[in-house]
Write an enzyme that holds these catalytic residues in place. Structure first.
Site, mmCIF file in Angstrom:
data_model
loop_
_atom_site.group_PDB
_atom_site.id
_atom_site.type_symbol
_atom_site.label_atom_id
_atom_site.label_comp_id
_atom_site.label_asym_id
_atom_site.label_seq_id
_atom_site.Cartn_x
_atom_site.Cartn_y
_atom_site.Cartn_z
ATOM 1 N N TYR A 14 -14.531 10.959 24.862
ATOM 2 C CA TYR A 14 -14.961 12.305 24.489
ATOM 3 C C TYR A 14 -14.207 13.381 25.272
ATOM 4 O O TYR A 14 -14.108 13.343 26.493
ATOM 5 C CB TYR A 14 -16.459 12.493 24.720
ATOM 6 C CG TYR A 14 -16.874 13.944 24.799
ATOM 7 C CD1 TYR A 14 -16.691 14.789 23.698
ATOM 8 C CD2 TYR A 14 -17.381 14.488 25.969
ATOM 9 C CE1 TYR A 14 -17.027 16.137 23.769
ATOM 10 C CE2 TYR A 14 -17.720 15.833 26.048
ATOM 11 C CZ TYR A 14 -17.539 16.658 24.951
ATOM 12 O OH TYR A 14 -17.849 17.989 25.020
ATOM 13 N N CYS A 36 0.816 -1.221 0.000
ATOM 14 C CA CYS A 36 0.000 0.000 0.000
ATOM 15 C C CYS A 36 0.847 1.268 0.000
ATOM 16 O O CYS A 36 0.334 2.365 -0.252
ATOM 17 C CB CYS A 36 -0.931 0.008 1.206
ATOM 18 S SG CYS A 36 -2.107 -1.368 1.200
ATOM 19 N N PRO A 95 -8.272 -31.285 1.317
ATOM 20 C CA PRO A 95 -8.080 -30.979 2.751
ATOM 21 C C PRO A 95 -6.653 -30.628 3.144
ATOM 22 O O PRO A 95 -6.451 -30.027 4.205
ATOM 23 C CB PRO A 95 -8.543 -32.266 3.452
ATOM 24 C CG PRO A 95 -8.442 -33.340 2.411
ATOM 25 C CD PRO A 95 -8.736 -32.688 1.107
ATOM 26 N N ASP A 134 -5.705 -12.338 -1.649
ATOM 27 C CA ASP A 134 -6.557 -11.719 -2.671
ATOM 28 C C ASP A 134 -7.269 -12.729 -3.560
ATOM 29 O O ASP A 134 -8.327 -12.424 -4.122
ATOM 30 C CB ASP A 134 -5.710 -10.812 -3.570
ATOM 31 C CG ASP A 134 -5.175 -9.602 -2.830
ATOM 32 O OD1 ASP A 134 -5.585 -9.379 -1.678
ATOM 33 O OD2 ASP A 134 -4.328 -8.885 -3.397
ATOM 34 N N THR A 164 -9.193 -25.469 0.773
ATOM 35 C CA THR A 164 -9.703 -25.632 -0.586
ATOM 36 C C THR A 164 -10.460 -26.958 -0.662
ATOM 37 O O THR A 164 -10.703 -27.604 0.362
ATOM 38 C CB THR A 164 -8.555 -25.621 -1.602
ATOM 39 O OG1 THR A 164 -7.759 -26.808 -1.421
ATOM 40 C CG2 THR A 164 -7.687 -24.376 -1.441
#
Length: 826
Positions: free
Chosen positions: A428, A43, A277, A284, A274
């Site tokens: 707050y 990124c 096993p 992605d 998948t």
């Protein structure tokens, strides 16, 4: 001793390897990576290209050597797994440096192949100046190209998160940037009205934005690369980034006959196994069940990939005990000074999946408005009308966006509802939030909708309505109303509404609006408790309506037209010295005020000053940057400088002599400009308009022609691009003249014969044709302006108009008329 193989590094694979070692010290772990890098900050790549991240090494989180030394993992870079043999628990590998192939067995295999960039089959996408950005090698290629070739112009094709980040970083290093996006908006995970805020911000950066456009060809020319668009437009550039999307890289899985989900990703169960096993998958490329839709989906985000890697390692070593609950695609991006974030589903996705929903938009502050530095933010919430379950949220602003979306995401991951949002107990203090945080407020507003305390209408529904058939009630103040409103609206201040109840019809649908929606809600409650049943409040208020209905694209680099962007100059050193030493300067903080609060505050403060005094006002409402320019032009005050940094707009204004108080003699220059309103598309009237305009321009006068309703037909292109229109826009297009060559005479038209005869007569008498007069007007500097409201009503798109025509509203026309001593209506 167990043997684990991992295909692919970066987020999912590298995390799985690290976790495996921490819980199984004795296992043999081998990780294969076909590239040179196993763990890098994916990124962060755009920010290295843009020079924000200075050192390349900071992108490399782990090297093969450090990973092996710390975790005792056999890391094999430049080794590509070319096939998986699940029936034999083997994989075949090719050493990319030597070319040799070999095999390795496994007890358990983790597959993390990632995603690959989509490359549409369009001519020119294989040119050396065209790049994709997916890994460190891509980054190095782009960075080296920029360093060596020193490009001046960049084009980004695709306006997703990565595309916009690349546009920002190219802009950061001084390139002229154009963005081309096939959709009608940027950042498709958010809805149009949120994206519209990004569009307007991009335009403020003087970055070109071509929406609803596709690239048909990239052509190598002597001066760079020519970008050809589907509309027929074209422009030149020096470097191209292709960012039209990615897709799961699943070739290994398909070849191994493992299951592929209906959406094209690797199908996994709750334990990330998948269909075999002994083979797990992360990252992605996998398809998992979405927590809300129940359908297979993908997400291309680092956070979920890291979590998946950890879960897989636990399940491999301890047995399948930990389930993956899916991801809501919580995402955030920085776009110049703006921050945009989303979680869950947007309206398009909800409709596609047949999920009933309600949506509402609220505006709040990054922290308490009375504490300095509060900046506005916009938050959209989508929720179930039956039980209030939160289905999605989107936010845009300059500060505090991540906090709000993360709060909502935490509630959604637990299957929470709007009542949970109301009960979030957030830390707050005035510098950090408000006692009722915007997230709490979003929950309160949603409850009001569910309990029928208010009905809402969104900007799109309102823009498609015939406003003359409803009672459109503007409950802002009279001063606010005078600065602009939705056509056909009636102004009654909310604080005076009870005194005018009898003036409001009960037999019409009543649509209420204010600046941001709060006063509209109060007005709706007043009316609904006084016998009015068909009452609706405009969600998000006038702010969202104007943002979403404004011109979205920003064409600044067309080869047939020059940039029409006007920038306010920064103050000269002399002006700074004057403002500091010779001139009285007061400072006004209008941060946290919604439009038109900053302008109204400016008006109040300027009235207290003497001519020549200055006021420096800061504001956080995005509309202030444009409004202050028009306000100064209309009031005779001088805008010395205008600047915007991270959502805070700073304007330095010098009080001038009121235009109404100017003497009519002496050294004062009287107005001499000319303005014409062209309402008709009759050929003879259009001819008269341009004859007058050219005559006035020839005397050195500034001439502005404002084309509205049928007059728009006069300035249409002969060869117009294909434009997708709604039904009414399509019908208007069929009924109206296609361009100036199709105009009829106002008298004796005789089914078109009259206009043909007139053209022949003009040619015989050497009178310029209408097309020649239009071109002459352009050459003479006549400013032609199309009315945005009329375009919306008549279904005319900006791309259908002649190049060089500006788009404006009544305020823009009034600004021109204010300096004119003749104003003609034709």
């Amino acid at each position: 001793m167990a043997k684990y193989l991992i295909i692919g590094g970066v987020a999912g694979g590298a995390t799985a390897a690290a976790r495996l070692r921490r819980i199984d010290e004795k296992a043999e772990i081998i990780m294969f990576e076909r590239g040179e890098h196993i763990s890098y900050a994916n990124c962060g790549l755009p920010y290295y290209i843009g020079g924000v991240i200075k050192e390349r090494e900071k992108l490399l989180l782990q090297t093969p050597e450090s990973f092996n030394k710390r975790l005792n993992v056999d890391v094999r870079v430049c080794n590509e797994v070319i096939s998986i043999h699940p029936e034999d628990n083997k994989v075949s590998i090719k050493d990319l440096k030597t070319g040799k192939t070999y095999q390795e067995t496994y007890d358990k295999l983790i597959v993390s192949p990632g995603a690959e960039p989509v490359k549409p089959p369009i001519e020119g996408f294989d040119l050396p100046e065209v790049f994709t950005l997916r890994n460190v090698n891509d980054t190095d290629k782009i960075k080296n190209f920029c360093d060596q070739k020193q490009p001046k112009r960049a084009t980004v094709i695709g306006a997703g998160f990565i595309g916009l980040e690349m546009a920002e970083n190219f802009h950061h290093i001084g390139l002229e940037v154009n963005i081309v996006e096939k959709a009608c908006q940027v950042m498709t995970p958010v809805d149009f009205e949120i994206a519209a805020g990004v569009h307007q911000h991009i335009k403020e950066q003087n970055v070109g934005l071509y929406l609803s456009e596709s690239v048909t060809k990239l052509e190598k020319v002597s001066s760079g690369i020519k970008v050809h668009l589907e509309s027929g437009n074209s422009f030149e550039t020096d470097v191209v980034i292709l960012s039209v999307g990615v897709r799961p890289e699943t070739s290994l899985i398909k070849d191994a006959n493992l299951a592929i989900a209906p959406n094209g990703g690797i199908q996994v169960n709750d334990y990330l196994q998948t269909s075999n096993p002994d083979v797990y998958a992360v990252g992605d490329a996998i398809a998992f069940i979405h927590p809300i839709t129940g359908q297979y989906c993908n997400t291309y985000l680092a956070g979920p990939a890291n979590l998946q890697g950890r879960i897989v390692a636990d399940n491999i070593v301890k047995g399948n005990k930990r389930k993956y609950k899916g991801a809501l695609a919580t995402a955030i991006a920085k776009v110049f000074d703006l921050t945009v974030a989303s979680v869950g589903l947007n309206e398009t996705q909800l409709k596609k999946n047949g999920i009933g929903y309600k949506a509402n938009i609220i505006h709040g502050g990054s922290h308490a408005g009375y504490y300095p530095g509060a900046i506005n933010l916009t938050l959209k919430l989508l929720f179930s009308p039956e039980d209030g379950k939160v289905l999605g949220a989107q936010a845009i602003g300059y500060d505090g966006i991540d906090k709000r979306i993360d709060m909502i995401a935490s509630i959604m991951l637990k299957g929470g509802d709007i009542y949970d949002l109301q009960e979030i107990e957030q830390s707050y203090a005035p510098p950090y939030s408000s006692a009722k945080d915007p997230v709490n407020q979003a929950g309160f507003a949603a409850e009001n909708i569910i309990e029928k305390k208010v009905n809402t209408i969104d900007w799109r529904e309102l823009s498609n309505l015939d406003t003359s058939s409803v009672f459109l009630l503007d409950v802002r103040t009279k001063d606010e109303f005078s600065l602009g409103a939705i056509p056909n609206s009636i102004n009654i201040d909310v604080d005076d509404l009870r005194n005018h109840i009898n003036n409001i019809p009960k037999d019409k649908k009543i649509i209420i609006f204010c600046g941001v929606g709060l006063r509209g809600y109060i007005a709706a409650r007043i009316l609904m408790q006084n016998g009015f049943n068909d009452v609706y409040n405009l969600s998000g208020g006038l702010k969202i309506y104007q943002q979403a209905t404004a011109v979205q694209s920003h064409i600044i680099c067309n080869e047939d037209s020059s940039s029409q962007v006007t920038e306010i100059q920064t103050p000269t050193q002399k002006e700074h010295q004057m403002s500091n030493k010779e001139v009285k300067v007061i400072e006004v903080d209008a941060c946290g005020l919604q439009c038109p609060g900053p302008i109204l505050k400016l008006k109040q403060e300027v009235e207290k000053l003497d001519t020549g005094d200055r006021i420096k006002q800061i504001a956080t409402d995005a509309g202030f940057k444009k409004d202050v320019q028009s306000w100064c032009n209309l009031t005779g005050n001088k805008l010395i400088s205008l600047d915007a940094q991270k959502g805070v707009i700073s304007a330095l204004i010098e009080k001038g002599q009121s235009k109404e108080d100017c003497p009519v003699n002496g050294n004062v220059q009287l107005p001499k400009d000319k303005t014409l309103v062209v309402f008709s598309d009759d050929m003879d009237k259009a001819l008269a308009s341009f004859v007058i305009a050219n005559g006035a321009a020839a005397t050195g006068r500034k001439v502005t022609m404002f084309f509205t309703f049928w007059g728009l037909n006069t300035i249409k292109k002969r060869k117009k691009p294909r434009v997708k229109k709604d039904f009414m826009g399509f019908m208007f297009g069929k009924m109206m003249a296609a361009h100036s060559g199709k105009l009829n005479l106002s008298k004796m038209n005789m089914m078109g014969m009259g206009s043909i005869m007139m053209k022949k007569r003009m040619k015989a008498k050497n009178v310029d044709s209408l097309e020649t007069l239009i071109q002459a007007a352009m050459d003479n500097g006549v400013e032609m302006m199309a009315c945005q409201m009329s375009m919306d009503v008549m279904g005319v798109d900006a791309s259908e108009l002649l190049d060089g025509v500006k788009i404006g509203g009544v305020a823009s026309y009034m600004e021109a008329a204010d300096t004119a001593n003749h104003n003609l209506f034709i």
